[in-house]
Design an enzyme around this catalytic site. Structure first.
Site, PDB file in Angstrom:
ATOM      1  N   ASP A   1       0.847  -1.188   0.000  1.00 56.25           N
ATOM      2  CA  ASP A   1       0.000   0.000   0.000  1.00 56.25           C
ATOM      3  C   ASP A   1       0.887   1.245   0.000  1.00 56.25           C
ATOM      4  OD1 ASP A   1      -2.642   0.513  -0.250  1.00 56.25           O
ATOM      5  OD2 ASP A   1      -3.173   0.126   1.828  1.00 56.25           O
ATOM      6  N   TYR A 206      -9.074  -5.807 -11.057  1.00 54.71           N
ATOM      7  CA  TYR A 206      -9.215  -5.644  -9.599  1.00 54.71           C
ATOM      8  C   TYR A 206     -10.206  -4.526  -9.286  1.00 54.71           C
ATOM      9  CZ  TYR A 206      -7.803  -5.604  -4.697  1.00 54.71           C
ATOM     10  OH  TYR A 206      -7.784  -5.690  -3.328  1.00 54.71           O
TER      11      TYR A 206
END
Length: 242
Positions: A1, A206
């Site tokens: 992330d 995604y």
């Protein structure tokens, strides 16, 4: 992330696992190329981003603790609020107040239907030249009725021009949930569950994302497949970016 939350997660992992030798990596797309590049550029944890995440959590609680209680009392059910939910709630309340204060206005329109070789088509009467000073809508019913009785018309001008319409951007998480709710009446949790199943079946890209853009690597792979399968005409001059 690669954001503040990812930085804080890395920091908490380091502290919980008591790591002495560690490296922090971040990547913006889930591709082999991106992951390898991130491993090659591994660095240290940015404590400024960690502090920013802690500040955000503090703000969430300061706002949430002050608002959640009164909100739950007013709604007569348990409700939570925070730095995001509270201003969103304010926007909803302001909009609801505007709706309740709305004063309806009666006005009149005239639409003529024409028969042509190519089928029926319609034209809407432009009433703007007949509006009185300060008027936004045409409210003279008798005049509108007289216009509606007309049966002969003269074409004053014809304009023909090409129109280019680009495809809408792909769904991101929020727009996917909105479309599922408004068009299919599917609740957010169910919508994300279905999207997860489609993703696991390799039917969609995604879905837990806030960007509508594909990576350059992915676009290149798609274009290569199109060329190899004789579908060059589907390849645009440049990939769409949003």
């Amino acid at each position: 992330d690669p954001d503040r939350e990812g930085e804080a997660i890395a920091y908490h992992l380091r502290e919980a696992l008591r790591l002495k030798n560690y490296r922090r990596i971040a990547f913006h797309e889930i591709t082999e190329k991106a992951v390898k590049a991130s491993l090659a550029e591994a660095g240290d944890i940015d404590m400024g981003l960690v502090a920013a995440q802690e500040g955000r959590r503090v703000m969430d609680r300061l706002v949430g603790y002050r608002v959640s209680g009164p909100l739950s009392d007013r709604l007569q059910q348990r409700a939570s609020a925070g730095r995001v939910q509270t201003p969103a709630l304010r926007l909803v309340v302001d909009r609801e107040n505007e709706i309740r204060a709305f004063v309806p206005t009666n006005y009149f329109e005239v639409v003529a239907t024409f028969e042509a070789e190519t089928g029926k088509w319609e034209a809407k009467w432009d009433s703007k030249p007949y509006l009185k000073a300060g008027q936004d809508y045409f409210q003279d019913e008798a005049f509108a009725n007289s216009v509606a009785t007309l049966r002969e018309f003269t074409v004053q001008d014809i304009n023909t021009k090409p129109v280019t319409r680009k495809p809408p951007p792909p769904f991101i998480s929020s727009t996917l949930i909105q479309a599922a709710s408004s068009q299919l009446k599917i609740k957010p949790k169910k919508a994300m569950q279905l999207a997860q199943e489609l993703f696991e079946a390799a039917v969609i890209t995604y879905h837990r994302t806030d960007t509508p853009n594909l990576s350059d690597e992915a676009v290149g792979m798609v274009w290569d497949w199109l060329r190899q399968n004789g579908k060059d005409n589907y390849i645009p001059p440049a990939a769409n970016k949003w």
